[in-house]
Design a protein around this motif. Structure first.
Motif, PDB file in Angstrom:
ATOM      1  N   CYS A  51       0.837  -1.216   0.000  1.00 17.43           N
ATOM      2  CA  CYS A  51       0.000   0.000   0.000  1.00 17.43           C
ATOM      3  C   CYS A  51       0.863   1.254   0.000  1.00 17.43           C
ATOM      4  CB  CYS A  51      -0.938  -0.020   1.209  1.00 17.43           C
ATOM      5  SG  CYS A  51      -2.124  -1.373   1.091  1.00 17.43           S
ATOM      6  N   ARG A  55       0.414   3.935  -3.000  1.00 22.75           N
ATOM      7  CA  ARG A  55       0.054   5.340  -2.743  1.00 22.75           C
ATOM      8  C   ARG A  55       1.081   6.294  -3.351  1.00 22.75           C
ATOM      9  NH1 ARG A  55      -1.464   3.821   2.527  1.00 22.75           N
ATOM     10  NH2 ARG A  55      -3.705   3.591   2.660  1.00 22.75           N
ATOM     11  N   ARG A  85      -6.407  -5.990  -0.285  1.00 20.77           N
ATOM     12  CA  ARG A  85      -5.669  -5.134   0.662  1.00 20.77           C
ATOM     13  C   ARG A  85      -5.572  -3.699   0.141  1.00 20.77           C
ATOM     14  NH1 ARG A  85      -0.464  -8.293   1.290  1.00 20.77           N
ATOM     15  NH2 ARG A  85       0.314  -6.388   2.228  1.00 20.77           N
ATOM     16  N   LEU A  86      -5.408  -3.550  -1.168  1.00 19.89           N
ATOM     17  CA  LEU A  86      -5.366  -2.191  -1.739  1.00 19.89           C
ATOM     18  C   LEU A  86      -6.706  -1.480  -1.535  1.00 19.89           C
ATOM     19  CD1 LEU A  86      -3.456  -2.984  -5.064  1.00 19.89           C
ATOM     20  CD2 LEU A  86      -2.579  -1.618  -3.151  1.00 19.89           C
ATOM     21  N   ALA A  89      -7.449  -0.458   1.914  1.00 18.09           N
ATOM     22  CA  ALA A  89      -6.668   0.718   2.322  1.00 18.09           C
ATOM     23  C   ALA A  89      -7.216   1.985   1.665  1.00 18.09           C
ATOM     24  CB  ALA A  89      -5.197   0.511   1.941  1.00 18.09           C
ATOM     25  N   ILE A  91      -7.649   2.546  -1.578  1.00 16.74           N
ATOM     26  CA  ILE A  91      -7.078   2.850  -2.899  1.00 16.74           C
ATOM     27  C   ILE A  91      -8.084   2.400  -3.957  1.00 16.74           C
ATOM     28  CG2 ILE A  91      -5.175   2.287  -4.471  1.00 16.74           C
ATOM     29  CD1 ILE A  91      -3.452   1.951  -1.862  1.00 16.74           C
TER      30      ILE A  91
END
Ligand SMILES: Cc1ncc(COP(=O)(O)O)c(C=O)c1O
Length: 396
Positions: A51, A55, A85-86, A89, A91
């Motif tokens: 992540c 980012r 997971r992205l 987070a 995103i």
């Protein structure tokens, strides 16, 4: 005085966000602003932190001097877990899953809008069925076999897969892509051009069958550095974004082909701290197997990192680390969680000293290429295998 590790884990990775942004900008400069730039962040972003790296690659547009030209648009991962997971987070850019997704994972992948790779008619049927079941439109990229003989299918199967997807009424074929087998390992690019020709033919065959993917993509870092004819509508940039060259051959080819020079800045520093310093008498052995014997009275520093943390056992008696800006050789075998290094000539070395395992300290540096050469592998493997549990800390 002993200074504590700043983290609970005993080794950590510092990632230079400015270097990542710079590297993204270099690739953006090559491909221009009209193409999509997909940042490959699989395998914990080649060890740089999933992540954190994503980012940085996406935030590059925040750089006011670059008028929004320096950022990545898409992310590429291998599996659903990384994609999830992205998203978790926050995103929200398009994410292409380049590997397989199990039947159990397909509904989630479709619902969350991840782009799915379809490398076979079987996968086409599985995706069509899952999309119909979930009642959500699945978005797919057909993977074309052009000579890597990894994931992918020949054009006749690609057409069949496209028909299966279209017939379901629940799937969009957004993309078609391939991956080069022999573009980093050689300065003779005839095989890659053969693959490019096969890819173009397959795209033509798909179009004649009424399947017109709007995003065609083939290019990895080496292809992007070397051959604009591989760009299509999107490029997939991995190793170069991390500031590492795909290979020595790519550097040579870039010079030979007279390509636009590209400045890549390594972004990763892997650090730990000395946990103990001890004297070793001349004639004593260090470590398992007694492979190292002190030829003089020595000072050894013990470091809390070993092969279980991604510090390859092949570095036994071979690699070195940096302490107080000086080189300290790995003495004896790399253990599961520990290594011992020679600090006899670094007289001030003490428990708590910061150690660089990979990266720069003072005027010296240990590169992923150097470590790779020591154990007969590639820089990709050196960074990708760094303990995923070690904290990734963005600097700058
Ligand atoms: C399908 C695919 N595309 C793109 C990449 C990125 O390649 P590179 O890191 O050489 O840029 C990889 C890396 O393994 C890959 O597997």
């Amino acid at each position: 005085m002993y200074s504590e590790s700043p983290y609970r884990k005993l080794s950590w990775v510092e990632v230079d966000a400015a270097a990542l942004r710079h590297n993204v900008g270099e690739f953006r400069r090559l491909i221009g602003s009209n193409r999509k730039l997909l940042a490959v962040v699989k395998s914990n972003a080649y060890g740089h932190g999933l992540c954190e790296t994503a980012r940085s690659a996406l935030a590059a547009a925040a750089d006011p001097s670059s008028a929004g030209l320096r950022r990545a648009d898409w992310l590429g991962v291998f599996d659903l877990d990384e994609a999830a997971r992205l998203r978790d987070a926050g995103i929200d850019v398009p994410v292409l899953i380049m590997g397989d997704v199990s039947d159990k994972g397909l509904p989630e992948a479709i619902e969350r809008g991840f782009r799915l790779t379809v490398p076979s008619c079987d996968m086409a049927r599985r995706v069509a069925a899952a999309a119909t079941r979930t009642g959500r439109r699945a978005v797919t990229h057909i993977k074309i076999e052009t000579g890597t003989n990894r994931q992918g299918m020949a054009s006749v199967d690609a057409i069949e897969a496209g028909r299966v997807l279209r017939a379901s009424g629940a799937v969009e074929v957004e993309g078609a892509y391939t991956h080069f087998a022999n573009i980093e390992d050689t300065t003779d690019h005839s095989y890659a051009f053969g693959q490019l020709g096969t890819f173009n033919e397959a795209i033509g065959a798909l179009e004649r069958a009424g399947i017109r993917p709007s995003l065609r993509h083939a290019s990895c870092s080496a292809a992007t550095i070397l051959f604009p004819e591989t760009y299509f509508e999107m490029v997939r940039m991995g190793i170069g974004m991390y500031g590492l060259w795909p290979s020595r051959e790519t550097r040579v080819s870039a010079a030979q082909e007279g390509r636009t020079p590209i400045d890549l800045r390594p972004a990763l520093t892997w650090k730990t701290r000395v946990i103990q310093v001890k004297d070793v008498a001349a004639g004593s052995f260090v470590g398992y197997g007694c492979t190292f014997r002190a030829t003089r009275k020595m000072k050894i520093a013990v470091l809390p990192v070993g092969y279980a943390n991604g510090y390859d056992r092949g570095f036994s008696n071979t690699a070195y680390v940096l302490i107080r800006g000086r080189r300290a050789a790995v003495t004896g075998r790399v253990c599961m969680n520990l290594i011992m290094v020679d600090v006899t000539d670094i007289p001030d070395a003490a428990a708590g000293d910061e150690v660089v395992l990979l990266g720069r300290q003072g005027d010296d540096a240990i590169t992923a290429d150097q470590l790779a050469a020591m154990i007969g592998t590639i820089n990709y493997e050196i960074v990708a295998r760094i303990d995923p549990a070690a904290p990734r800390v963005l600097i700058g």
